[in-house]
Scaffold this motif. Structure first.
Motif, PDB file in Angstrom:
ATOM      1  N   LYS A 181       0.833  -1.200   0.000  1.00 44.95           N
ATOM      2  CA  LYS A 181       0.000   0.000   0.000  1.00 44.95           C
ATOM      3  C   LYS A 181       0.871   1.255   0.000  1.00 44.95           C
ATOM      4  N   ILE A 182       0.681   2.099  -1.000  1.00 47.30           N
ATOM      5  CA  ILE A 182       1.484   3.301  -1.175  1.00 47.30           C
ATOM      6  C   ILE A 182       0.576   4.528  -1.231  1.00 47.30           C
ATOM      7  N   ILE A 183       0.911   5.542  -0.436  1.00 43.88           N
ATOM      8  CA  ILE A 183       0.215   6.825  -0.494  1.00 43.88           C
ATOM      9  C   ILE A 183       0.968   7.738  -1.456  1.00 43.88           C
ATOM     10  N   VAL A 184       0.227   8.439  -2.307  1.00 36.22           N
ATOM     11  CA  VAL A 184       0.823   9.361  -3.274  1.00 36.22           C
ATOM     12  C   VAL A 184       0.213  10.747  -3.062  1.00 36.22           C
ATOM     13  N   TYR A 185       1.064  11.716  -2.764  1.00 35.28           N
ATOM     14  CA  TYR A 185       0.603  13.100  -2.593  1.00 35.28           C
ATOM     15  C   TYR A 185       1.532  14.009  -3.384  1.00 35.28           C
ATOM     16  N   PRO A 213      -8.911  15.665  -7.725  1.00 39.01           N
ATOM     17  CA  PRO A 213      -8.638  14.307  -8.219  1.00 39.01           C
ATOM     18  C   PRO A 213      -9.229  14.074  -9.601  1.00 39.01           C
ATOM     19  N   VAL A 214      -8.530  13.278 -10.409  1.00 36.11           N
ATOM     20  CA  VAL A 214      -9.024  12.895 -11.734  1.00 36.11           C
ATOM     21  C   VAL A 214      -9.423  11.425 -11.679  1.00 36.11           C
ATOM     22  N   PRO A 215     -10.335  10.985 -12.529  1.00 38.65           N
ATOM     23  CA  PRO A 215     -10.768   9.576 -12.492  1.00 38.65           C
ATOM     24  C   PRO A 215      -9.631   8.625 -12.850  1.00 38.65           C
ATOM     25  N   SER A 216      -9.610   7.480 -12.172  1.00 39.58           N
ATOM     26  CA  SER A 216      -8.641   6.434 -12.482  1.00 39.58           C
ATOM     27  C   SER A 216      -9.373   5.248 -13.095  1.00 39.58           C
ATOM     28  N   THR A 217      -8.818   4.727 -14.184  1.00 47.44           N
ATOM     29  CA  THR A 217      -9.412   3.550 -14.819  1.00 47.44           C
ATOM     30  C   THR A 217      -8.705   2.266 -14.398  1.00 47.44           C
ATOM     31  N   PHE A 218      -7.792   2.385 -13.419  1.00 51.30           N
ATOM     32  CA  PHE A 218      -6.996   1.234 -12.986  1.00 51.30           C
ATOM     33  C   PHE A 218      -7.472   0.776 -11.605  1.00 51.30           C
ATOM     34  N   SER A 219      -7.651  -0.519 -11.452  1.00 53.59           N
ATOM     35  CA  SER A 219      -8.175  -1.053 -10.187  1.00 53.59           C
ATOM     36  C   SER A 219      -7.186  -0.884  -9.039  1.00 53.59           C
ATOM     37  N   HIS A 220      -5.888  -0.778  -9.334  1.00 57.04           N
ATOM     38  CA  HIS A 220      -4.881  -0.648  -8.273  1.00 57.04           C
ATOM     39  C   HIS A 220      -4.517   0.807  -7.980  1.00 57.04           C
ATOM     40  N   ILE A 221      -5.230   1.751  -8.594  1.00 55.01           N
ATOM     41  CA  ILE A 221      -4.975   3.178  -8.354  1.00 55.01           C
ATOM     42  C   ILE A 221      -6.279   3.856  -7.964  1.00 55.01           C
ATOM     43  N   ALA A 222      -6.349   4.344  -6.735  1.00 55.96           N
ATOM     44  CA  ALA A 222      -7.530   5.060  -6.246  1.00 55.96           C
ATOM     45  C   ALA A 222      -7.186   6.539  -6.110  1.00 55.96           C
ATOM     46  N   CYS A 223      -8.056   7.398  -6.623  1.00 61.22           N
ATOM     47  CA  CYS A 223      -7.844   8.841  -6.561  1.00 61.22           C
ATOM     48  C   CYS A 223      -8.838   9.458  -5.577  1.00 61.22           C
ATOM     49  N   ASN A 224      -8.328  10.195  -4.602  1.00 61.47           N
ATOM     50  CA  ASN A 224      -9.157  10.718  -3.511  1.00 61.47           C
ATOM     51  C   ASN A 224      -9.016  12.233  -3.387  1.00 61.47           C
TER      52      ASN A 224
END
Length: 346
Positions: A181-185, A213-224
């Motif tokens: 699990k990686i947080i990206v800021y 946030p922009v929409p993500s089409t990847f299941s392993h990338i969540a945008c919040n």
């Protein structure tokens, strides 16, 4: 005691630090009023701890594609509004003015010959600490943006100077960490580019936080969207964080033993210097541009550093209540003696 406390609100780091100070000031029974500048008033969030506050325009830095633009910063500045806000600020009846690199409060107090206590990372640059990416403009910004009569500088290490450790919450060490699990800021980067760079690493779950946030089409990338509670919850059980080289978030990450990959803003002396300090201390990895090969190497690194810092906010509040005596060598040494640094295998 009655305190007026100005906070630079451009980035979330200053506000995070102010939240910790607010809690300790209120616990000590001190009457404190906060002012925030640097972003539109509707862009502040999770501000309940301040028990009310003022929001003004102030001054801020313009960033574009991960780089500070001093030209656009100058063009976006509203000097007439700044002067009007400074002159209209009522500081009567306050025993102390504190500035966390907030210019309206600092200059309003200076114009009225009221002593200003500066608390923040920027004031550490008055001493010999790791410093890179400096230029005449950056030097003048550090010196004149929010001047203080007494400056309490904060950093991850003392570097042999009379500065203090970071002001952060001191939560318990996380017991359960999710190793992928990686947080990206990276709020100043192009979010679509961030998603594109992270998309090949399907064995990791990325939780991106950004103001828009922009929409993500990847299941392993969540945008919040930005959320203090949501971010802290994800930060607590993640294994590492990819972020710009802001001071406060790196401080929180070190306190919780997270591995760090920092991407400093271009042309921003403070962040470039922070990245240099992380690298010099061995506290984190650095990439100066968005680089998938560096990200991949860091993702598979199984080492981190866990730094335990004392409650600096409480120490500072007690120091203020004691009349702010000079921080001599014995005081500084006693504070840093409570700092513990451990190498962690993830």
């Amino acid at each position: 005691m009655k305190i007026f406390y100005g906070v630079q609100g451009t980035g979330n780091g200053h506000i995070t630090r102010a939240r910790v100070m607010a809690k300790e000031l209120h616990a000590a029974g001190i009457d404190v009023h906060f002012q925030f500048t640097g972003r539109p008033s509707d862009k502040y969030f999770d501000m309940e701890v301040f028990n009310g506050y003022e929001a003004r325009t102030g001054l801020t830095f313009h960033t574009e594609k991960g780089q500070v633009s001093y030209l656009k910063t100058a063009l976006d500045a509203k000097p007439i509004t700044f002067i009007k806000d400074m002159k209209s600020l009522d500081l009567s009846g306050y025993d102390l003015v504190i500035s966390d690199f907030e210019p309206i409060t600092a200059w309003a107090a200076k114009s009225r010959k009221i002593p200003v206590l500066g608390i923040g990372h920027q004031y550490a640059f008055n001493y010999k600490i790791p410093r890179e990416g400096s230029d005449p403009i950056a030097d003048q910004v550090i010196k004149y943006f929010a001047p203080a009569d007494v400056g309490v500088g904060l950093h991850w290490h003392h570097f042999g100077q009379p500065i203090l450790p970071p002001i952060i919450d001191t939560p318990a060490t996380p017991q359960n960490v999710i190793n992928n699990k990686i947080i990206v800021y990276l709020p100043f980067e192009d979010q679509n580019e961030v998603i594109r760079l992270l998309s090949p690493f399907e064995n990791f779950d990325f939780h991106i936080y950004s103001p828009e946030p922009v929409p993500s089409t990847f299941s392993h990338i969540a945008c919040n969207p930005l959320s203090r509670d949501g971010f802290q919850k994800d930060l607590y059980d993640c294994v590492g964080i990819i972020s710009n080289a802001g001071f406060e978030l790196a401080s929180e990450s070190l306190q919780m033993g997270k591995k760090i990959l920092a991407k400093p803003l271009h042309a921003q002396m403070e962040q470039i210097s922070n990245a240099a300090a992380l690298k010099q201390l061995g506290y984190g990895h650095v990439m100066h541009d968005m680089d998938s090969s560096i990200i991949e190497h860091w993702l598979h690194d199984d080492r981190a550093v866990h730094v335990t810092y004392p409650n600096i906010a409480k120490i500072l509040v007690q120091w203020i209540q004691n009349g702010m005596p000079e921080m001599d060598g014995d005081f500084i040494e006693a504070v840093w003696s409570d700092v513990e640094v451990l190498q962690v295998k993830l």
